[in-house]
Design a protein around this motif. Structure first.
Motif, PDB file in Angstrom:
ATOM      1  N   ASP A   1       0.523  -1.096  -0.008  1.00  0.00           N
ATOM      2  CA  ASP A   1       0.140   0.448   0.150  1.00  0.00           C
ATOM      3  C   ASP A   1       0.894   1.079  -0.012  1.00  0.00           C
ATOM      4  OD1 ASP A   1      -2.466  -1.095   0.180  1.00  0.00           O
ATOM      5  OD2 ASP A   1      -3.025  -1.184   2.171  1.00  0.00           O
ATOM      6  N   LEU A   2       2.251   1.486   0.495  1.00  0.00           N
ATOM      7  CA  LEU A   2       2.921   2.059  -0.121  1.00  0.00           C
ATOM      8  C   LEU A   2       3.147   2.476  -0.964  1.00  0.00           C
ATOM      9  CD1 LEU A   2       5.056   1.802   4.054  1.00  0.00           C
ATOM     10  CD2 LEU A   2       3.424   3.291   3.088  1.00  0.00           C
ATOM     11  N   LYS A   3       3.485   3.836  -1.826  1.00  0.00           N
ATOM     12  CA  LYS A   3       4.549   4.926  -3.174  1.00  0.00           C
ATOM     13  C   LYS A   3       5.919   3.867  -2.385  1.00  0.00           C
ATOM     14  CE  LYS A   3      -0.001   7.439  -3.443  1.00  0.00           C
ATOM     15  NZ  LYS A   3      -0.363   8.511  -3.766  1.00  0.00           N
ATOM     16  N   ARG A   4       5.914   4.011  -3.870  1.00  0.00           N
ATOM     17  CA  ARG A   4       7.276   3.802  -3.590  1.00  0.00           C
ATOM     18  C   ARG A   4       8.153   5.905  -3.425  1.00  0.00           C
ATOM     19  NH1 ARG A   4       9.561  -0.299  -5.018  1.00  0.00           N
ATOM     20  NH2 ARG A   4      11.381   0.575  -5.694  1.00  0.00           N
ATOM     21  N   SER A   5       8.391   5.278  -2.296  1.00  0.00           N
ATOM     22  CA  SER A   5       9.781   6.407  -1.575  1.00  0.00           C
ATOM     23  C   SER A   5      10.768   6.471  -1.204  1.00  0.00           C
ATOM     24  CB  SER A   5       8.863   6.713  -0.744  1.00  0.00           C
ATOM     25  OG  SER A   5       8.729   6.036   0.673  1.00  0.00           O
ATOM     26  N   ARG A   6      11.605   7.402  -0.927  1.00  0.00           N
ATOM     27  CA  ARG A   6      13.217   6.930   0.554  1.00  0.00           C
ATOM     28  C   ARG A   6      12.432   5.918   1.276  1.00  0.00           C
ATOM     29  NH1 ARG A   6      15.735   8.698   4.311  1.00  0.00           N
ATOM     30  NH2 ARG A   6      14.153   9.741   4.551  1.00  0.00           N
ATOM     31  N   PHE A   7      11.713   6.310   1.789  1.00  0.00           N
ATOM     32  CA  PHE A   7      11.359   5.256   3.449  1.00  0.00           C
ATOM     33  C   PHE A   7      11.099   3.444   2.142  1.00  0.00           C
ATOM     34  CE2 PHE A   7       7.855   3.115   5.072  1.00  0.00           C
ATOM     35  CZ  PHE A   7       8.392   2.936   6.317  1.00  0.00           C
ATOM     36  N   SER A   8      10.274   3.650   1.306  1.00  0.00           N
ATOM     37  CA  SER A   8       9.807   2.163   0.517  1.00  0.00           C
ATOM     38  C   SER A   8      10.935   1.869   0.804  1.00  0.00           C
ATOM     39  CB  SER A   8       9.237   2.315  -0.027  1.00  0.00           C
ATOM     40  OG  SER A   8       9.043   3.166  -0.784  1.00  0.00           O
ATOM     41  N   ASN A   9      11.980   1.832   0.097  1.00  0.00           N
ATOM     42  CA  ASN A   9      12.836   1.750  -0.451  1.00  0.00           C
ATOM     43  C   ASN A   9      13.873   1.142   0.071  1.00  0.00           C
ATOM     44  OD1 ASN A   9      12.563   2.874  -3.354  1.00  0.00           O
ATOM     45  ND2 ASN A   9      13.627   4.161  -4.075  1.00  0.00           N
ATOM     46  N   TYR A  10      14.233   1.814   1.471  1.00  0.00           N
ATOM     47  CA  TYR A  10      14.835   1.342   2.849  1.00  0.00           C
ATOM     48  C   TYR A  10      14.602   0.108   3.479  1.00  0.00           C
ATOM     49  CZ  TYR A  10      17.837   5.548   2.774  1.00  0.00           C
ATOM     50  OH  TYR A  10      19.315   6.344   1.976  1.00  0.00           O
ATOM     51  N   HIS A  11      12.904   0.218   3.287  1.00  0.00           N
ATOM     52  CA  HIS A  11      12.386  -0.801   4.061  1.00  0.00           C
ATOM     53  C   HIS A  11      11.306  -1.973   3.522  1.00  0.00           C
ATOM     54  CE1 HIS A  11      13.137   1.333   7.572  1.00  0.00           C
ATOM     55  NE2 HIS A  11      13.353   2.547   6.939  1.00  0.00           N
ATOM     56  N   CYS A  12      10.865  -1.595   2.175  1.00  0.00           N
ATOM     57  CA  CYS A  12       9.733  -2.480   1.363  1.00  0.00           C
ATOM     58  C   CYS A  12      10.168  -3.209   0.452  1.00  0.00           C
ATOM     59  CB  CYS A  12       8.777  -1.500   0.851  1.00  0.00           C
ATOM     60  SG  CYS A  12       7.234  -1.348   2.404  1.00  0.00           S
ATOM     61  N   LEU A  13      10.277  -4.306   0.156  1.00  0.00           N
ATOM     62  CA  LEU A  13      10.741  -5.375  -0.675  1.00  0.00           C
ATOM     63  C   LEU A  13       9.114  -6.050  -1.736  1.00  0.00           C
ATOM     64  CD1 LEU A  13      13.116  -4.901  -3.030  1.00  0.00           C
ATOM     65  CD2 LEU A  13      13.532  -7.144  -1.381  1.00  0.00           C
ATOM     66  N   PRO A  14       8.329  -5.371  -1.547  1.00  0.00           N
ATOM     67  CA  PRO A  14       6.485  -6.444  -1.609  1.00  0.00           C
ATOM     68  C   PRO A  14       7.528  -7.382  -3.016  1.00  0.00           C
ATOM     69  CG  PRO A  14       6.674  -3.740  -3.189  1.00  0.00           C
ATOM     70  CD  PRO A  14       8.085  -4.169  -1.833  1.00  0.00           C
ATOM     71  N   ILE A  15       6.299  -8.750  -3.169  1.00  0.00           N
ATOM     72  CA  ILE A  15       6.404  -9.188  -4.397  1.00  0.00           C
ATOM     73  C   ILE A  15       5.556  -9.554  -5.274  1.00  0.00           C
ATOM     74  CG2 ILE A  15       6.857 -11.854  -4.707  1.00  0.00           C
ATOM     75  CD1 ILE A  15       7.723 -12.062  -2.202  1.00  0.00           C
ATOM     76  N   GLU A  16       5.990  -8.922  -6.401  1.00  0.00           N
ATOM     77  CA  GLU A  16       4.623  -9.133  -7.537  1.00  0.00           C
ATOM     78  C   GLU A  16       3.514 -10.746  -7.550  1.00  0.00           C
ATOM     79  OE1 GLU A  16       3.769  -7.875 -12.504  1.00  0.00           O
ATOM     80  OE2 GLU A  16       6.312  -7.799 -11.159  1.00  0.00           O
ATOM     81  N   ILE A  17       3.157 -10.805  -7.773  1.00  0.00           N
ATOM     82  CA  ILE A  17       2.100 -11.802  -7.699  1.00  0.00           C
ATOM     83  C   ILE A  17       1.873 -11.786  -9.288  1.00  0.00           C
ATOM     84  CG2 ILE A  17       0.049 -13.100  -7.741  1.00  0.00           C
ATOM     85  CD1 ILE A  17       2.114 -13.168  -4.728  1.00  0.00           C
ATOM     86  N   PRO A  18       2.085 -12.874 -10.096  1.00  0.00           N
ATOM     87  CA  PRO A  18       2.278 -13.067 -10.986  1.00  0.00           C
ATOM     88  C   PRO A  18       0.779 -12.783 -11.535  1.00  0.00           C
ATOM     89  CG  PRO A  18       3.972 -14.599 -10.465  1.00  0.00           C
ATOM     90  CD  PRO A  18       3.300 -13.957  -9.603  1.00  0.00           C
ATOM     91  N   ALA A  19       0.312 -12.892 -13.125  1.00  0.00           N
ATOM     92  CA  ALA A  19      -1.552 -12.633 -13.419  1.00  0.00           C
ATOM     93  C   ALA A  19      -1.532 -14.155 -13.394  1.00  0.00           C
ATOM     94  CB  ALA A  19      -1.139 -12.479 -15.125  1.00  0.00           C
ATOM     95  N   LYS A  20      -2.957 -14.808 -13.331  1.00  0.00           N
ATOM     96  CA  LYS A  20      -3.354 -15.239 -13.194  1.00  0.00           C
ATOM     97  C   LYS A  20      -2.884 -16.529 -12.323  1.00  0.00           C
ATOM     98  CE  LYS A  20      -4.889 -14.993 -18.146  1.00  0.00           C
ATOM     99  NZ  LYS A  20      -5.019 -15.988 -19.156  1.00  0.00           N
ATOM    100  N   ASP A  21      -2.569 -16.106 -10.734  1.00  0.00           N
ATOM    101  CA  ASP A  21      -1.875 -17.127 -10.054  1.00  0.00           C
ATOM    102  C   ASP A  21      -3.074 -18.124  -9.392  1.00  0.00           C
ATOM    103  OD1 ASP A  21       0.843 -16.953  -8.213  1.00  0.00           O
ATOM    104  OD2 ASP A  21      -0.824 -17.741  -7.223  1.00  0.00           O
ATOM    105  N   ARG A  22      -2.922 -19.181  -9.730  1.00  0.00           N
ATOM    106  CA  ARG A  22      -3.380 -20.257  -9.389  1.00  0.00           C
ATOM    107  C   ARG A  22      -3.803 -20.457  -7.609  1.00  0.00           C
ATOM    108  NH1 ARG A  22      -1.612 -24.459  -6.570  1.00  0.00           N
ATOM    109  NH2 ARG A  22       0.314 -24.230  -6.078  1.00  0.00           N
ATOM    110  N   ILE A  23      -2.828 -19.688  -6.560  1.00  0.00           N
ATOM    111  CA  ILE A  23      -3.825 -19.249  -5.756  1.00  0.00           C
ATOM    112  C   ILE A  23      -4.098 -18.377  -4.503  1.00  0.00           C
ATOM    113  CG2 ILE A  23      -2.999 -19.417  -3.150  1.00  0.00           C
ATOM    114  CD1 ILE A  23      -1.265 -22.232  -3.749  1.00  0.00           C
ATOM    115  N   PHE A  24      -2.952 -16.647  -5.132  1.00  0.00           N
ATOM    116  CA  PHE A  24      -3.589 -15.822  -4.739  1.00  0.00           C
ATOM    117  C   PHE A  24      -3.982 -15.141  -6.005  1.00  0.00           C
ATOM    118  CE2 PHE A  24       0.577 -17.414  -2.643  1.00  0.00           C
ATOM    119  CZ  PHE A  24       0.158 -17.121  -1.285  1.00  0.00           C
ATOM    120  N   LYS A  25      -5.197 -15.320  -6.148  1.00  0.00           N
ATOM    121  CA  LYS A  25      -5.985 -14.680  -7.363  1.00  0.00           C
ATOM    122  C   LYS A  25      -6.720 -13.160  -7.107  1.00  0.00           C
ATOM    123  CE  LYS A  25      -7.777 -19.179  -8.398  1.00  0.00           C
ATOM    124  NZ  LYS A  25      -8.680 -20.389  -7.947  1.00  0.00           N
TER     125      LYS A  25
END
Length: 678
Positions: free
Chosen positions: A257-281
């Motif tokens: 939910d955090l926009k890219r910023s100096r803060f998010s770069n230091y503390h965040c590394l969210p994982i992209e869920i591929p399209a049509k993922d069979r579990i995380f839909k």
């Protein structure tokens, strides 16, 4: 220098020469800049880290606790971090900010590469404290004569070394250099075009279709659940990073939910869920908060903080608060349900996630109490404090012995076990050996054993009935380890390892889709700046001197089926993550782990053993070692639960070669045990 250490050192030199031969060498000059220019960049970094109002609002919304110029959050339970830990985080963040600014401007102003700037920092021996952006550790003088028992916090464990080596709240070290793209904190990118590496979820969802090595040693006696949870407790003992792996409680904050910023770069590394993922839909993103950074003697580099001691010392039980409680209670830990729950929560809150982990900890608490009671009876004139620390010394020695004699032979092949001298009973303590846990072990090999966590478990109730329970239902479940102590142990003893590996939705229940633990583990590897698979193939000389230029060059090590997947997922073989490549590597018939994993694992245990003067083979005499090694984990189980029946070798399922016997009130005889303060 010991013969074994010299041998390993020479192997390292040979392996490093192979790595240099296979990698393109970056030529750096000794021409550098005026170091006084760094003062202005330090001032900018300090100003930025004071945080403006907008940043404070962002942190507050994200759930951070803000105080003065430091900020942080305990990403496990949501309570405030200690002032000292906040300081470590603050200085680590400030160093990263400083490096980002200084490297950018110096490379632009002087027309030199970022690598050349960082090379100059090392050449000039520059440290962050010289510029007021880091406060070094306080000088501690160790009492070399009176350190009879191993310190609780790991400080001064090796009095002839730096007092902080192996202590709590110090950084992990590295087998190889960091692989951050900017050599500072930016995660590794593709070697081909500097694009992002493939999504961790894309990799792990694809890996599920490939062959996974079954976790067993012979056809009759399978490794059981007890082995899996014993290892997990052992990993908790030496590794604890402050971070959060998003659960349904959603402690911490959501990086998605955090926009890219100096803060998010230091503390965040969210994982992209591929399209049509069979579990995380229902989502395209999985939360991942980066591990807390710190400083290593104010060096100009980011280091990952370990809040556990770097020693095999059962520190999740023997923390200062619990120790004070026990000493006031005749050297024993209180053993009522509420008190045990409080002790475990203070020691390490991760233990409460699953009843099996909770029970494993309760085993060691009750084993301590039984030893303390017997020592009190044998030595009634000794103080409660001395009885406590003598008990702790014996309990830790038994724990270490079980690792060496019962656990490691199941996990390592004989040649690796012998290569690192893990069978030797004589002292191997060497001042030149650093016991500190490596990022490669903590973020890759230790997490590799998550593949042996699976979807369903057999639970045997106290009335003897059996039922299959989903892991998600066990997570913080109402099963009471205090009331179901014997039943949970029996379940772990009798249940063979289930090859039904969890399907990427760990802790799934009707209200929560679960998490892909393997994807989070892979993201942690990148977060920690671990180099790619090929670097380890070279540095451990597994490549047999062969240079890898294209995917087909890996056929000697990886099957065609697995290579096809790697070629689909990665642009270049140099992009392959260590955990992915080593997991897909062809495994020898008698092995459970790939050769690279075996090397990193055995190397770490060797350092924990030979870099710790209090390790039982280094600190005890021959008679004491013999006494300790007579105690098996089956004996420990009988001592804490005398009405049970257990197999001779606890970590394999029962069979004709591993018969079950009644404990019959098994009591440990301490007549031959010699006290330091007897």
């Amino acid at each position: 220098m010991s013969g074994n250490f010299l041998k390993l050192f020479l192997v390292s030199i040979i392996s490093n020469s192979i790595a240099l031969k296979c990698n393109e060498e970056l030529i750096l000059s000794d021409s550098c800049f005026d170091p006084t220019e760094l003062i202005k960049y330090a001032d900018i970094a300090k100003a930025l880290e004071k945080l403006d109002v907008k940043e404070l609002d962002l942190l507050s919304e994200a759930g951070f606790v803000v105080g003065g110029n430091q900020y942080g959050t305990d990403l496990y339970m949501g309570h405030e971090l200690s002032k000292s830990t906040l300081d470590l985080q603050f200085y680590g963040n400030t160093i990263i900010t400083f490096l980002d600014i200084a490297v950018h401007h110096l490379s632009r102003d002087y027309g030199i590469s970022r690598q050349q700037v960082l090379h100059c920092f090392k050449q000039m021996n520059l440290t962050a404290d010289k510029y007021g952006i880091c406060k070094n550790y306080e000088t501690v003088k160790c009492d070399k004569k009176n350190l009879i028992y191993q310190p609780l916090d790991g400080m001064c464990t090796s009095p002839n070394k730096d007092a902080y080596i192996g202590a709590k709240n110090t950084p992990f070290n590295r087998l190889l250099g960091n692989a951050y793209e900017d050599s500072i904190h930016e995660v590794r990118a593709s070697i081909r075009d500097k694009s992002e590496l493939p999504s961790a979820r894309l990799i792990t969802s694809g890996q599920r279709t490939l062959h996974v090595k079954t976790f067993y040693n012979n056809q009759e006696n399978l490794n059981n659940d007890l082995l899996v949870f014993f290892m997990k407790i052992g990993i908790f003992d030496i590794i604890k990073t402050l971070k959060e792996q998003a659960t349904e409680e959603n402690f911490g904050f959501d990086c998605c939910d955090l926009k890219r910023s100096r803060f998010s770069n230091y503390h965040c590394l969210p994982i992209e869920i591929p399209a049509k993922d069979r579990i995380f839909k229902e989502t395209n993103c999985m939360n991942y908060i980066r591990a807390m950074v710190t400083h290593d003697n104010c060096k100009l580099e980011a280091s990952i903080l370990n809040t556990a001691t770097h020693f095999m010392d059962l520190s999740f039980i023997y923390n200062p608060i619990n120790v004070d409680t026990a000493i006031e209670n005749d050297a024993k830990f209180p053993d009522t349900e509420d008190q045990i729950q409080q002790l475990i929560s203070i020691g390490d809150e991760r233990i409460t996630m699953l009843p099996q982990l909770h029970t494993m900890t309760l085993i060691w608490i009750r084993f301590h109490n039984e030893i303390a009671q017997q020592l009190h009876e044998a030595y009634p004139k000794l103080s409660s404090e001395i009885i406590f620390f003598e008990t702790r010394r014996l309990v830790i020695a038994v724990y270490q012995s079980i690792w060496l004699r019962e656990i490691l032979p199941l996990l390592l092949t004989d040649d690796i076990y012998l290569k690192y001298k893990l069978d030797e009973k004589s002292t191997c303590y060497d001042l030149n050996i650093d016991p500190v846990v490596s990022v490669e072990f903590s973020s890759v090999v230790a997490r590799h054993f998550h593949k042996f966590i699976y979807s369903n478990y057999t639970i045997i109730s106290s009335d003897g009935s059996k039922k299959i329970v989903k892991l998600g239902e066990l997570y913080h479940s109402e099963i009471n380890p205090y009331e179901e102590f014997d039943a949970i142990i029996k379940s772990m003893l009798q249940s063979p390892y289930n090859t039904d590996e969890f399907a990427g939705n760990l802790f799934e229940n009707e209200n929560f889709p679960g998490i892909d633990l393997k994807a989070l583990d892979l993201q942690a590897e990148r977060d920690f700046g671990v180099p790619g698979y090929l670097e380890f193939l070279y540095n451990f000389d597994v490549s047999n001197g062969k240079c890898i230029k294209k995917f087909s060059d890996l056929r000697e090590f990886i099957s065609d089926n697995n290579l096809a997947f790697l070629k689909y997922a990665y642009y270049d073989p140099h992009d392959i993550d260590l955990s992915v490549g080593a997991d897909m590597q062809t495994i020898r018939n008698d092995a459970i782990l790939s050769e690279i994993f075996e090397e990193i694992f055995a190397n770490q245990i060797h350092k924990l053993k030979c870099g710790d003067p209090y390790f039982y083979t280094n600190a005890l005499n021959e008679d004491q070692i013999a006494f300790v090694e007579e105690i098996s984990f089956s004996d420990v189980l009988c001592i804490v639960s005398p009405n049970m029946s257990v197999q001779s070798f606890a970590f394999l399922t029962p069979g004709t070669n591993n018969t079950v016997h009644s404990c019959n009130g098994n009591i440990l005889q301490l007549d031959d045990w010699k006290l330091i303060n007897g």
